[in-house]
Design a protein around this motif. Structure first.
Motif, PDB file in Angstrom:
ATOM      1  N   HIS A 136      60.746  29.539  41.010  1.00  0.00           N
ATOM      2  CA  HIS A 136      59.822  28.419  41.167  1.00  0.00           C
ATOM      3  C   HIS A 136      58.389  28.884  41.402  1.00  0.00           C
ATOM      4  O   HIS A 136      57.470  28.047  41.404  1.00  0.00           O
ATOM      5  CB  HIS A 136      60.262  27.524  42.329  1.00  0.00           C
ATOM      6  CG  HIS A 136      61.377  26.595  41.979  1.00  0.00           C
ATOM      7  ND1 HIS A 136      62.638  27.041  41.631  1.00  0.00           N
ATOM      8  CD2 HIS A 136      61.426  25.234  41.915  1.00  0.00           C
ATOM      9  CE1 HIS A 136      63.420  25.998  41.381  1.00  0.00           C
ATOM     10  NE2 HIS A 136      62.708  24.894  41.544  1.00  0.00           N
ATOM     11  N   ALA A 137      58.194  30.177  41.633  1.00  0.00           N
ATOM     12  CA  ALA A 137      56.847  30.722  41.803  1.00  0.00           C
ATOM     13  C   ALA A 137      56.861  32.182  41.378  1.00  0.00           C
ATOM     14  O   ALA A 137      57.813  32.911  41.679  1.00  0.00           O
ATOM     15  CB  ALA A 137      56.371  30.587  43.250  1.00  0.00           C
ATOM     16  N   VAL A 138      55.814  32.584  40.666  1.00  0.00           N
ATOM     17  CA  VAL A 138      55.590  33.991  40.326  1.00  0.00           C
ATOM     18  C   VAL A 138      54.227  34.345  40.902  1.00  0.00           C
ATOM     19  O   VAL A 138      53.197  33.849  40.433  1.00  0.00           O
ATOM     20  CB  VAL A 138      55.617  34.233  38.802  1.00  0.00           C
ATOM     21  CG1 VAL A 138      55.243  35.676  38.496  1.00  0.00           C
ATOM     22  CG2 VAL A 138      56.980  33.898  38.232  1.00  0.00           C
ATOM     23  N   LEU A 139      54.204  35.163  41.921  1.00  0.00           N
ATOM     24  CA  LEU A 139      53.001  35.467  42.683  1.00  0.00           C
ATOM     25  C   LEU A 139      52.509  36.852  42.308  1.00  0.00           C
ATOM     26  O   LEU A 139      53.209  37.839  42.519  1.00  0.00           O
ATOM     27  CB  LEU A 139      53.297  35.375  44.175  1.00  0.00           C
ATOM     28  CG  LEU A 139      53.982  34.063  44.602  1.00  0.00           C
ATOM     29  CD1 LEU A 139      54.454  34.147  46.046  1.00  0.00           C
ATOM     30  CD2 LEU A 139      53.054  32.875  44.404  1.00  0.00           C
ATOM     31  N   HIS A 140      51.324  36.918  41.744  1.00  0.00           N
ATOM     32  CA  HIS A 140      50.833  38.204  41.249  1.00  0.00           C
ATOM     33  C   HIS A 140      49.593  38.658  42.016  1.00  0.00           C
ATOM     34  O   HIS A 140      48.796  37.845  42.493  1.00  0.00           O
ATOM     35  CB  HIS A 140      50.547  38.134  39.743  1.00  0.00           C
ATOM     36  CG  HIS A 140      49.381  37.239  39.380  1.00  0.00           C
ATOM     37  ND1 HIS A 140      48.071  37.685  39.381  1.00  0.00           N
ATOM     38  CD2 HIS A 140      49.326  35.938  39.001  1.00  0.00           C
ATOM     39  CE1 HIS A 140      47.267  36.708  39.013  1.00  0.00           C
ATOM     40  NE2 HIS A 140      48.000  35.637  38.788  1.00  0.00           N
ATOM     41  N   ALA A 141      49.458  39.966  42.125  1.00  0.00           N
ATOM     42  CA  ALA A 141      48.295  40.576  42.767  1.00  0.00           C
ATOM     43  C   ALA A 141      48.135  41.981  42.229  1.00  0.00           C
ATOM     44  O   ALA A 141      49.106  42.619  41.800  1.00  0.00           O
ATOM     45  CB  ALA A 141      48.455  40.607  44.285  1.00  0.00           C
ATOM     46  N   THR A 142      46.916  42.468  42.228  1.00  0.00           N
ATOM     47  CA  THR A 142      46.671  43.870  41.878  1.00  0.00           C
ATOM     48  C   THR A 142      46.912  44.763  43.079  1.00  0.00           C
ATOM     49  O   THR A 142      47.437  45.870  42.957  1.00  0.00           O
ATOM     50  CB  THR A 142      45.229  44.055  41.372  1.00  0.00           C
ATOM     51  OG1 THR A 142      45.023  43.202  40.247  1.00  0.00           O
ATOM     52  CG2 THR A 142      44.983  45.498  40.957  1.00  0.00           C
ATOM     53  N   GLU A 143      46.540  44.269  44.266  1.00  0.00           N
ATOM     54  CA  GLU A 143      46.738  45.019  45.512  1.00  0.00           C
ATOM     55  C   GLU A 143      47.242  44.045  46.569  1.00  0.00           C
ATOM     56  O   GLU A 143      46.471  43.289  47.154  1.00  0.00           O
ATOM     57  CB  GLU A 143      45.429  45.674  45.961  1.00  0.00           C
ATOM     58  CG  GLU A 143      44.918  46.735  44.990  1.00  0.00           C
ATOM     59  CD  GLU A 143      43.515  47.211  45.334  1.00  0.00           C
ATOM     60  OE1 GLU A 143      42.676  46.347  45.665  1.00  0.00           O
ATOM     61  OE2 GLU A 143      43.267  48.412  45.267  1.00  0.00           O
ATOM     62  N   GLN A 144      48.544  44.060  46.815  1.00  0.00           N
ATOM     63  CA  GLN A 144      49.131  43.118  47.773  1.00  0.00           C
ATOM     64  C   GLN A 144      48.601  43.338  49.184  1.00  0.00           C
ATOM     65  O   GLN A 144      48.447  42.389  49.951  1.00  0.00           O
ATOM     66  CB  GLN A 144      50.653  43.247  47.760  1.00  0.00           C
ATOM     67  CG  GLN A 144      51.298  42.880  46.441  1.00  0.00           C
ATOM     68  CD  GLN A 144      52.791  43.146  46.440  1.00  0.00           C
ATOM     69  OE1 GLN A 144      53.384  43.466  47.473  1.00  0.00           O
ATOM     70  NE2 GLN A 144      53.400  43.022  45.284  1.00  0.00           N
ATOM     71  N   GLY A 145      48.366  44.601  49.518  1.00  0.00           N
ATOM     72  CA  GLY A 145      47.909  44.920  50.861  1.00  0.00           C
ATOM     73  C   GLY A 145      46.409  44.893  51.022  1.00  0.00           C
ATOM     74  O   GLY A 145      45.893  45.219  52.091  1.00  0.00           O
ATOM     75  N   GLY A 146      45.682  44.518  49.962  1.00  0.00           N
ATOM     76  CA  GLY A 146      44.231  44.498  50.029  1.00  0.00           C
ATOM     77  C   GLY A 146      43.626  45.790  49.535  1.00  0.00           C
ATOM     78  O   GLY A 146      44.308  46.812  49.383  1.00  0.00           O
ATOM     79  N   PRO A 147      42.320  45.804  49.268  1.00  0.00           N
ATOM     80  CA  PRO A 147      41.664  46.973  48.678  1.00  0.00           C
ATOM     81  C   PRO A 147      41.637  48.201  49.569  1.00  0.00           C
ATOM     82  O   PRO A 147      41.420  49.307  49.086  1.00  0.00           O
ATOM     83  CB  PRO A 147      40.238  46.471  48.397  1.00  0.00           C
ATOM     84  CG  PRO A 147      40.051  45.306  49.334  1.00  0.00           C
ATOM     85  CD  PRO A 147      41.399  44.676  49.467  1.00  0.00           C
ATOM     86  N   ASP A 148      41.861  48.018  50.869  1.00  0.00           N
ATOM     87  CA  ASP A 148      41.830  49.166  51.784  1.00  0.00           C
ATOM     88  C   ASP A 148      43.218  49.732  52.066  1.00  0.00           C
ATOM     89  O   ASP A 148      43.370  50.623  52.904  1.00  0.00           O
ATOM     90  CB  ASP A 148      41.178  48.757  53.112  1.00  0.00           C
ATOM     91  CG  ASP A 148      39.731  48.328  52.931  1.00  0.00           C
ATOM     92  OD1 ASP A 148      39.058  48.908  52.065  1.00  0.00           O
ATOM     93  OD2 ASP A 148      39.289  47.408  53.644  1.00  0.00           O
ATOM     94  N   ALA A 149      44.230  49.226  51.372  1.00  0.00           N
ATOM     95  CA  ALA A 149      45.607  49.692  51.619  1.00  0.00           C
ATOM     96  C   ALA A 149      45.755  51.148  51.220  1.00  0.00           C
ATOM     97  O   ALA A 149      45.305  51.576  50.163  1.00  0.00           O
ATOM     98  CB  ALA A 149      46.594  48.832  50.850  1.00  0.00           C
TER      99      ALA A 149
END
Length: 376
Positions: free
Chosen positions: A198-211
Motif C-alpha cells: 500500500h506504500a512504496v517509500l523511497h529515499a536516497t539516504e534514509q539516515g540523512g546526509p550525515d549518516a
C-alpha cells in the motif's frame, strides 16, 4: 538444499550462537537472490513466510527448475531471539549496547573504494565483478570485536554477492509497505505489485546526509550509489536491488497470510528469472512510490488511551481525524488530524501512549521531513 551454519563470536562464556543459511539452486551460476527475516527478532510474520517459501523452493529444486541461487535466512537474529524480559520478547535493540539491530551497517563503498580505484575501467560488467570480489575479500578479512558486530558481518557476507536483497520485517500495525532507494523506484513498483504493498517509500539516504552507517538493505544500494558519485566518469551500475519489505503488523501471523505472501515472493522470483518455465504476469501495483520524506508522523501530545478513528490502509485528506488521545483522569481529549493527503499505512499497536510517542504514519506525495528519516 544446502544448510550452512555461521558461528557468532561469544559475548560471554557458555553462550555461543549461530546464523543458519539455506541455499537452493545452482551456486555460482546465474543470478543470486538473498532473503532474510527476523532481523528485528520480535517481528515474526517474515519467519513464517520464509518457512513456507522454503517448502516451495525444495519442490522446485527437486524438479530441477531453479536457475540461480536462492539464499534464505529465516532467523537472521539469534541474539535478539533470546531477548526476553519478564516474559516479553524485545528483539529490536541489543540489550548490551542498546543499538538497533538494523542500524550501523558498514559503508561498503568506503570499505572498497581505494582498492577498486585503480582497477575500474570502461566495462560495467567487469566493474560490478571487481567491486563484488573486493567487497567479499574485505568483509572476509574483517575481525568483529563483539557478538553484535559478528552478526552484522555475517549477514553482510551472506548477501554481498546477491543481485537482489530482500530484508523482511513488519511494522507495529500496518499494511504491507516497502522501503527502497530512490533510483530503484521502478524495481520497487514490481515488488509492490506482487506483494500488494500500500506504500512504496523511497529515499536516497534514509539516515540523512550525515549518516555514516546504514540499515541492512541500504548498505547494498549505497555502495553502488556512492561509488557512482566517487567515479562519475566510469560506468558503475546500481547492480543490486535491495529493499525492506514490511509484512503488515506484529500480530499478522497466520498460515493463510504467510502462504499468500510466500506465493507472492515465489511469483516475484519467477518474474526475476529464478524459476525455469515460469510464466508470470506482473500485477499492477496498488500505489505509486512516494518519498520517505513525505511520511507525516504525528506524535501523542500527552499520555492517555489511544482510540484510532481512521481505518488502517485508508486514503486520507488534510483534516482527516486519525486518532484520539484520551486522559481518563482529566477528561482531556486530543485529536490528531492528518495535515497531508495520502495513505494511512501504519500506526502503533499499543492503545496507551506516553507523551510525544509516534502514533500515526501517512505516506504523502510531498516532502515534509528532513534529516534522519528512520525511527529509533
Amino acid at each position: 538444499m544446502q544448510e550452512l551454519r555461521h558461528a557468532l563470536i561469544a559475548q560471554t562464556l557458555g553462550a555461543p550462537r549461530e546464523v543458519i543459511s539455506l541455499h537452493f539452486g545452482p551456486q555460482g551460476q546465474g543470478k543470486k537472490v538473498y532473503l532474510q527475516a527476523g532481523l528485528h527478532a520480535d517481528e515474526h510474520p517474515g519467519m513464517l513466510v520464509l518457512h513456507h517459501l522454503k517448502n516451495h523452493l525444495l519442490a522446485l529444486e527437486s524438479a530441477g527448475r531453479l536457475t540461480g541461487e536462492v539464499v534464505l535466512v529465516p532467523i537472521a537474529n539469534p541474539i535478539g531471539l533470546g531477548n526476553y524480559v519478564f516474559g516479553r520478547q524485545l528483539g529490536r535493540f541489543e540489550l548490551s549496547s542498546r543499538e538497533n539491530f538494523n542500524r550501523h551497517y558498514l559503508d561498503l563503498a568506503e570499505l572498497v573504494g581505494e582498492q577498486v580505484s585503480s582497477e575500474l575501467g570502461s566495462d560495467p560488467f567487469a566493474n560490478v565483478a571487481l567491486i563484488r570480489r573486493c567487497t567479499r575479500e574485505r568483509l572476509k578479512a574483517l575481525q568483529p570485536r563483539t557478538e553484535l558486530e559478528s552478526l552484522r558481518l555475517t549477514l553482510l557476507r551472506l548477501a554481498s554477492a546477491a543481485d537482489y536483497v530482500i530484508d523482511v520485517h513488519c511494522d507495529s500495525e500496518a499494511m504491507v509497505h516497502i522501503y527502497a532507494h530512490s533510483k530503484q523506484q521502478e524495481q520497487a513498483r514490481v515488488l509492490a505489485g506482487f506483494t500488494g504493498a500500500h506504500a512504496v517509500l523511497h529515499a536516497t539516504e534514509q539516515g540523512g546526509p550525515d549518516a555514516k552507517t546504514y540499515s541492512f538493505d541500504e548498505s547494498f544500494t549505497a555502495i553502488w550509489d556512492r561509488l557512482q558519485q566517487r567515479f562519475p566518469h566510469l560506468p558503475i551500475p546500481l547492480a543490486t536491488f535491495s529493499a525492506t519489505l514490511e509484512l503488515r503488523g506484529l500480530f499478522d501471523v497466520s498460515h493463510e497470510l504467510a502462504m499468500r505472501d510466500a506465493e507472492a515472493l515465489l511469483a516475484y522470483l519467477g518474474h526475476l528469472g529464478f524459476i525455469a518455465d515460469a510464466e508470470v504476469e506482473v500485477p499492477t501495483p496498488l500505489c505509486e512510490p512516494t518519498p520517505l520524506a513525505g511520511v507525516e508522523v504525528l506524535n501523542a501530545p500527552h499520555a492517555g488511551v489511544v482510540a484510532y478513528r481512521a481505518p488502517i490502509g485508508s486514503r486520507v485528506e488534510p483534516g482527516t481525524a486519525l486518532a484520539d488521545v484520551i486522559d481518563p483522569l482529566s477528561g482531556q481529549v486530543s485529536t490528531l488530524y492528518s495535515r497531508v493527503a495520502g495513505v494511512f499505512y501504519a500506526r502503533v499497536v499499543e492503545r496507551f501512549t506516553e507523551a510525544n510517542t509516534e502514533l500515526t504514519f501517512v505516506a504523502g506525495q510531498e516532502p515534509v521531513r528532513s534529516g534522519s528519516l528512520l525511527c529509533a
